[in-house]
Design a protein around this motif. Structure first.
Motif, PDB file in Angstrom:
ATOM      1  N   ASN A  18       0.837  -1.183  -0.045  1.00  0.00           N
ATOM      2  CA  ASN A  18       0.001  -0.008   0.035  1.00  0.00           C
ATOM      3  C   ASN A  18       0.891   1.223  -0.006  1.00  0.00           C
ATOM      4  N   LEU A  19       2.035   1.182  -0.500  1.00  0.00           N
ATOM      5  CA  LEU A  19       2.989   2.223  -0.688  1.00  0.00           C
ATOM      6  C   LEU A  19       3.304   2.504  -2.068  1.00  0.00           C
ATOM      7  N   THR A  20       2.708   3.755  -2.712  1.00  0.00           N
ATOM      8  CA  THR A  20       2.667   4.098  -4.076  1.00  0.00           C
ATOM      9  C   THR A  20       4.347   4.332  -4.382  1.00  0.00           C
ATOM     10  N   VAL A  21       4.232   4.518  -5.784  1.00  0.00           N
ATOM     11  CA  VAL A  21       5.536   4.902  -6.362  1.00  0.00           C
ATOM     12  C   VAL A  21       5.623   6.488  -6.066  1.00  0.00           C
ATOM     13  N   GLN A  22       4.486   7.032  -6.116  1.00  0.00           N
ATOM     14  CA  GLN A  22       4.329   8.724  -5.830  1.00  0.00           C
ATOM     15  C   GLN A  22       4.883   8.842  -4.360  1.00  0.00           C
ATOM     16  N   ASP A  23       4.734   8.060  -3.405  1.00  0.00           N
ATOM     17  CA  ASP A  23       4.930   8.191  -2.142  1.00  0.00           C
ATOM     18  C   ASP A  23       6.281   7.916  -2.070  1.00  0.00           C
ATOM     19  N   LYS A  24       6.950   6.900  -2.635  1.00  0.00           N
ATOM     20  CA  LYS A  24       8.092   6.683  -2.562  1.00  0.00           C
ATOM     21  C   LYS A  24       9.125   8.001  -3.193  1.00  0.00           C
ATOM     22  N   GLN A  25       8.626   8.325  -4.111  1.00  0.00           N
ATOM     23  CA  GLN A  25       9.450   9.666  -4.810  1.00  0.00           C
ATOM     24  C   GLN A  25       9.300  10.646  -4.011  1.00  0.00           C
ATOM     25  N   ARG A  26       8.105  11.046  -3.372  1.00  0.00           N
ATOM     26  CA  ARG A  26       8.150  12.147  -2.337  1.00  0.00           C
ATOM     27  C   ARG A  26       9.109  11.767  -1.023  1.00  0.00           C
ATOM     28  N   LEU A  27       9.230  10.752  -0.771  1.00  0.00           N
ATOM     29  CA  LEU A  27      10.000  10.358   0.347  1.00  0.00           C
ATOM     30  C   LEU A  27      11.539  10.566   0.044  1.00  0.00           C
ATOM     31  N   TYR A  28      11.794  10.217  -0.970  1.00  0.00           N
ATOM     32  CA  TYR A  28      13.200  10.290  -1.593  1.00  0.00           C
ATOM     33  C   TYR A  28      13.606  11.776  -1.787  1.00  0.00           C
ATOM     34  N   GLN A  29      12.812  12.385  -2.430  1.00  0.00           N
ATOM     35  CA  GLN A  29      13.037  13.974  -2.491  1.00  0.00           C
ATOM     36  C   GLN A  29      13.246  14.653  -1.207  1.00  0.00           C
ATOM     37  N   ALA A  30      12.452  14.146  -0.142  1.00  0.00           N
ATOM     38  CA  ALA A  30      12.548  14.654   1.016  1.00  0.00           C
ATOM     39  C   ALA A  30      14.118  14.310   1.899  1.00  0.00           C
ATOM     40  N   LEU A  31      14.347  12.946   1.547  1.00  0.00           N
ATOM     41  CA  LEU A  31      15.397  12.554   2.243  1.00  0.00           C
ATOM     42  C   LEU A  31      16.655  12.955   1.698  1.00  0.00           C
ATOM     43  N   GLN A  32      16.751  13.256   0.291  1.00  0.00           N
ATOM     44  CA  GLN A  32      18.156  13.577  -0.193  1.00  0.00           C
ATOM     45  C   GLN A  32      18.295  15.172   0.099  1.00  0.00           C
ATOM     46  N   SER A  33      17.373  15.814   0.598  1.00  0.00           N
ATOM     47  CA  SER A  33      17.714  17.088   0.943  1.00  0.00           C
ATOM     48  C   SER A  33      18.067  17.353   2.364  1.00  0.00           C
ATOM     49  N   VAL A  34      18.246  16.429   3.303  1.00  0.00           N
ATOM     50  CA  VAL A  34      18.750  16.262   4.529  1.00  0.00           C
ATOM     51  C   VAL A  34      20.260  16.564   4.415  1.00  0.00           C
ATOM     52  N   ARG A  35      20.552  17.410   5.454  1.00  0.00           N
ATOM     53  CA  ARG A  35      21.941  17.908   5.360  1.00  0.00           C
ATOM     54  C   ARG A  35      22.583  18.004   6.709  1.00  0.00           C
ATOM     55  N   ARG A  36      23.953  17.892   6.876  1.00  0.00           N
ATOM     56  CA  ARG A  36      24.602  18.120   8.055  1.00  0.00           C
ATOM     57  C   ARG A  36      24.896  19.586   8.464  1.00  0.00           C
ATOM     58  N   VAL A  37      24.788  19.803   9.746  1.00  0.00           N
ATOM     59  CA  VAL A  37      25.246  21.036   9.975  1.00  0.00           C
ATOM     60  C   VAL A  37      26.748  21.510   9.959  1.00  0.00           C
ATOM     61  N   GLU A  38      27.425  22.117   9.409  1.00  0.00           N
ATOM     62  CA  GLU A  38      28.839  22.252   9.617  1.00  0.00           C
ATOM     63  C   GLU A  38      29.319  22.909  10.713  1.00  0.00           C
ATOM     64  N   ASN A  39      30.453  22.545  11.179  1.00  0.00           N
ATOM     65  CA  ASN A  39      30.977  23.208  12.282  1.00  0.00           C
ATOM     66  C   ASN A  39      30.258  23.110  13.511  1.00  0.00           C
ATOM     67  N   CYS A  40      29.644  21.803  13.673  1.00  0.00           N
ATOM     68  CA  CYS A  40      28.675  21.476  14.744  1.00  0.00           C
ATOM     69  C   CYS A  40      29.074  20.178  15.478  1.00  0.00           C
ATOM     70  N   GLN A  41      29.258  20.268  16.953  1.00  0.00           N
ATOM     71  CA  GLN A  41      29.747  18.945  17.487  1.00  0.00           C
ATOM     72  C   GLN A  41      28.661  18.404  18.092  1.00  0.00           C
ATOM     73  N   ALA A  42      28.480  17.141  17.761  1.00  0.00           N
ATOM     74  CA  ALA A  42      27.495  16.241  18.007  1.00  0.00           C
ATOM     75  C   ALA A  42      27.362  16.033  19.572  1.00  0.00           C
ATOM     76  N   THR A  43      26.344  15.686  20.265  1.00  0.00           N
ATOM     77  CA  THR A  43      26.246  15.552  21.657  1.00  0.00           C
ATOM     78  C   THR A  43      25.228  14.414  21.791  1.00  0.00           C
ATOM     79  N   ASP A  44      25.295  13.849  22.977  1.00  0.00           N
ATOM     80  CA  ASP A  44      24.664  12.342  23.430  1.00  0.00           C
ATOM     81  C   ASP A  44      23.315  12.753  23.922  1.00  0.00           C
TER      82      ASP A  44
END
Length: 412
Positions: free
Chosen positions: A386-412
């Motif tokens: 019940n997951l359509t190709v259109q659902d997958k397309q939108r998901l990947y479009q959003a996923l590939q837009s995720v970025r790391r923050v530069e000069n940032c120190q990760a915390t626990d």
């Protein structure tokens, strides 16, 4: 044969794809004024251009590009400047897969360092001076011509090899160096470089699953030229090393995609619980809690919260769509008589949400941004009902837009 050293490049200036294309009228040009210099096989609008754009998007950087025509000239220029060369290495449809012109160039030059590899699908496009006129010849790089043998035969066309590349074939056609009955074959991106040409046909490659492997390398002139067989062996070794980089990156992405798929697979029991308890599919208060937790974790892991929010919203929208489709299905089939524990389901969803962000963080840190190279892998990995190709397309479009923050120190 020992493995080639791998190290990252410095981060240069970023320019948009179209602005770069429109600023490049000649074969040997610099795309940016800052950043790591790279001598690029072929010219602007070529497959090499598109592949290096993928690498730039992956690393959120761009390169000072010098388009250099043939592989031999590319390697010569890079070796003399003691900087990077970017060229094709192998193609899935060429006999033996190794690109002949690269083999020939490898007789005089050797790879001393492999920085990155790109595995890019190839779509061959046909450009002419008009839309419907008769054609008798097709001009392109010799390697490209080998990938369209069936199309050439079906149209009874004569091949016109242009060793300098697909871009050069298009340039010559646009400059009226060929007659009206000749077309140029290459990347569809050539249209942006030569708008005076007409796109006549797309997707003419013999093999729909046509891919080319590209490498970003440091080159060194050999003391003495080696034989063709030795050069072929040397190139095969570079291809093996490049494939290791590709496979490592793909495996990392598959782990991420698996977590996303597992989370979406939980929507059937979630929909079942809501149907049995007569609860609505949409629960905005619960969505707010999920988003809040995701953004808190994203901030701790130095991920851009705006892009993470968009991705998690896309996930929740896809999750609701799956649930609605199950509810519609059960209107005719009846609600399954199975138990669903919402508390356990939410614990599982929370764990998977955290795993998604953790694997995403690791992937971005080790392999760069998600790009279109990995989209087919993503589409294949998500096999939830019940997951359509259109659902997958939108998901990947959003996923590939995720970025790391530069000069940032990760915390626990």
């Amino acid at each position: 044969m020992p493995s080639l050293p791998v190290r990252p490049l410095e981060k240069p200036l970023k320019l948009s794809f179209i602005s770069r294309l429109l600023a490049l009228p000649a074969l040997l040009l610099t795309l940016t004024t800052q950043g790591a210099p790279v001598y690029v096989q072929a010219g602007p609008g070529s497959f090499n251009h598109a592949a290096l754009d993928l690498l730039a998007a992956r690393n959120h950087m761009d390169y000072q590009r010098f388009y250099s025509g043939t592989p031999a000239h590319t390697y010569t220029s890079a070796a003399q400047a003691q900087t990077w060369a970017f060229s094709a290495l192998a193609n899935s449809t060429i006999e033996g897969q190794l690109v002949p012109a690269i083999v020939d160039a490898m007789r005089s030059y050797q790879v001393t360092e492999l920085s990155a590899a790109v595995h890019m699908p190839i779509e061959m496009c046909v450009f002419g001076l008009n839309k419907t006129g008769k054609i008798t010849h097709a001009a392109s790089h010799p390697a490209a011509l080998k990938q369209i043998a069936r199309w050439l035969s079906a149209h009874q066309l004569q091949a016109k090899p242009v060793p300098k590349g697909t871009n050069e074939a298009a340039r010559l056609l646009a400059a009226d160096q060929f007659d009206q009955n000749t077309v140029a074959v290459g990347s569809c991106a050539l249209k942006a470089v030569y708008p005076e040409l007409t796109l006549r046909e797309t997707g003419i490659q013999d093999n729909a699953d046509n891919h080319t492997l590209f490498g970003l390398m440091k080159m060194e002139k050999r003391p003495q030229p080696i034989s063709e067989d030795e050069a072929r062996s040397a190139l095969a070794h570079v291809v093996d090393q490049a494939n290791v980089l590709i496979n490592t990156r793909t495996d990392s992405a598959k782990a991420l995609f698996s977590h996303i798929n597992q989370r979406l697979a939980q929507m059937q029991p979630v929909a079942l619980f809501k149907a049995q308890k007569h609860r609505p599919i949409e629960d905005l208060s619960r969505e707010a809690v999920v988003l809040s937790k995701a953004l808190e974790q994203a901030q701790q892991q130095c991920l851009d919260t705006g892009s993470v929010k968009a991705f998690f919203q896309a996930q929740m929208d896809a999750a609701k769509a799956i649930q609605y489709r199950y509810r519609a299905q059960w209107l005719s089939e009846g609600v399954p008589n199975q138990e669903a524990d919402l508390t356990q389901l939410r614990n599982t969803l929370n764990q998977l949400g955290a795993a998604i962000l953790q694997t995403l963080t690791t992937h971005l840190a080790q392999h760069g941004n998600l790009t279109t190279e990995l989209k087919p892998v993503f589409l294949a990995a998500l096999n939830t009902d019940n997951l359509t190709v259109q659902d997958k397309q939108r998901l990947y479009q959003a996923l590939q837009s995720v970025r790391r923050v530069e000069n940032c120190q990760a915390t626990d």
